[in-house]
Design an enzyme around this catalytic site. Sequence first.
Site, PDB file in Angstrom:
ATOM      1  N   CYS A  79      21.321 -23.388  15.012  1.00  0.00           N
ATOM      2  CA  CYS A  79      21.020 -22.214  16.333  1.00  0.00           C
ATOM      3  C   CYS A  79      20.303 -22.127  17.015  1.00  0.00           C
ATOM      4  O   CYS A  79      19.262 -23.342  17.173  1.00  0.00           O
ATOM      5  CB  CYS A  79      20.238 -21.475  15.133  1.00  0.00           C
ATOM      6  N   CYS A 171      22.891 -15.464  15.122  1.00  0.00           N
ATOM      7  CA  CYS A 171      22.348 -16.089  14.042  1.00  0.00           C
ATOM      8  C   CYS A 171      22.661 -16.643  12.566  1.00  0.00           C
ATOM      9  O   CYS A 171      23.930 -16.020  11.656  1.00  0.00           O
ATOM     10  CB  CYS A 171      21.898 -14.236  13.355  1.00  0.00           C
ATOM     11  N   GLN A 279      17.954  -7.769  -3.842  1.00  0.00           N
ATOM     12  CA  GLN A 279      17.570  -9.952  -3.727  1.00  0.00           C
ATOM     13  C   GLN A 279      18.960 -10.221  -1.973  1.00  0.00           C
ATOM     14  O   GLN A 279      19.863  -9.881  -2.208  1.00  0.00           O
ATOM     15  CB  GLN A 279      18.254 -11.170  -4.484  1.00  0.00           C
ATOM     16  N   PHE A 308       9.088  -4.771 -13.792  1.00  0.00           N
ATOM     17  CA  PHE A 308       8.992  -4.653 -12.003  1.00  0.00           C
ATOM     18  C   PHE A 308      10.839  -4.925 -12.353  1.00  0.00           C
ATOM     19  O   PHE A 308      11.642  -5.477 -11.435  1.00  0.00           O
ATOM     20  CB  PHE A 308       8.852  -5.821 -11.925  1.00  0.00           C
ATOM     21  N   ASP A 385       9.400  -9.925 -12.936  1.00  0.00           N
ATOM     22  CA  ASP A 385       9.855  -9.748 -11.694  1.00  0.00           C
ATOM     23  C   ASP A 385       9.143  -8.914 -10.596  1.00  0.00           C
ATOM     24  O   ASP A 385       9.805  -8.185 -10.368  1.00  0.00           O
ATOM     25  CB  ASP A 385      11.048  -9.755 -11.559  1.00  0.00           C
ATOM     26  N   CYS A 432       7.956 -14.461  -5.979  1.00  0.00           N
ATOM     27  CA  CYS A 432       7.945 -14.864  -4.565  1.00  0.00           C
ATOM     28  C   CYS A 432       6.690 -14.741  -4.248  1.00  0.00           C
ATOM     29  O   CYS A 432       7.078 -14.783  -2.380  1.00  0.00           O
ATOM     30  CB  CYS A 432       8.861 -12.906  -4.277  1.00  0.00           C
TER      31      CYS A 432
END
Length: 476
Positions: A79, A171, A279, A308, A385, A432
């Site tokens: 980029c 991007c 996601q 979750f 999760d 995460c």
Amino acid sequence: MSDLNDKKSLYPPDWLEVESLDLDAQGVAHRPDGKVVFIDGALPFEWVTANTHRKKNNWEQASLTAVHRESPQRVRPGCPHFGLHSGACGGCKMQHLHVGAQVAVKQRVLEDNLWHLGKVKAETLLRPIEGPAWGYRYRARLSVRHVIKKGTVLVGFHERKSRYVADMEVCPVLPPHVSAMLVPLRALIAAMDARDTCPQIELACGDSVTALVLRHLEPLSSDDLARLRAFAAEHGVQWWLQSKGPDTVKLLDEGGAQLSYALPEFGITMPFKPTDFTQVNPHINRVLVSRALRLLEVQNNERVIDWFCGLGNFTLPLATQAREVLGIEGSETLVARSRENYESNQAQMPAGRALAATNFVARNLFEMTPEMLVADGVADKWLVDPPREGAFALAKALADLEQARIGAEGAGPLPAGAEGWTPPQRIVYVSCNPATLARDAGLLVHLAGYRCTAAGMVNMFPHTAHVESMAVFERA
């Protein structure tokens, strides 16, 4: 330290040898006196010089000024807006590092966190889950700024370590059709009456619909609405408007295709609203769901709890395999959406392939207690999760029950009805945040009676320092 000093004596005194990479993608080096130097832009095994811009007693922060011996893993960024230069975009941190090496760094971060924070070592390391390195980001929050001094509108991510919006024209981590829209979006906002009161555009791509949520602080004029409709027709997008909080999000024009994504391995389609959590990377999500269920090894006579559960990303696939599923989530809105998704998928199931009986409950999962766990009933397997904060209260409630069951010193009494309650035989934990996973893994392994049989990283966000991972826990 003498070996390091001997090696350094071969090079000019201001050269630094980069030994590793930290979680913020900074190179880590040491001065001869042992002081740690964190260097933006440097990679492991490089000899560099750097400009220090922050000093503390035990460490310094610096920016790369020159590379004298380059790492074989250094690559040309994909980029033009990535780098250390003034105005560089801050959305990515690792484009200068080969994507395979990025995966290795993140795997090591996971292993280090598990050991140093949780004193847990996985018995097996899972093969990393990888996917496309470019064009993967189907969710993004783009800042919008009308910069009067420059006579232009900027649409994109913030500059590196800055509150200013980067001057971006492309991007490559966004889908190509969205990247190509950045300059037209700038022109659109610049032409609007509300150019000074539209601070954000949220992107949500489904399998066939691209939704853009325009945050506007004042009502939009009829001319602005016409401009949005003309842009939607030209670029094939669906505009949503947000005047205040997330609950005010509404379609500009009713009708049209529904925003959704598919999990084809399970015959599931997941409709969602553009502000719902999904996601970022749908390619990885499909593999993530498949691996999680494969590791859980759900049988058709088993009851499973999905903690979750969100929209039901794991819950509905679980319902294609289990006898009974319970999905628990903190948001009433998401629970309602989960129920709708379950009912719509149940109605579309072919004859003889009905989804298992599935209930959804809204509850604050950061305030779990042993009593609440017992009240939820016995489950053979768990899927967990959580968000970045992890599942500490859930893991602690499970640990407290185990400690009470074995009569450990200092443990409380078993809650009423717990005599016949048994913990899940297997837990698959999708994370995460490797730090909170490690903390919760420590509770599960050292106090709740589990072994960590496997763990591995998931490259959900290539070129960023974000680490997604998965761990499997079995009753010892």
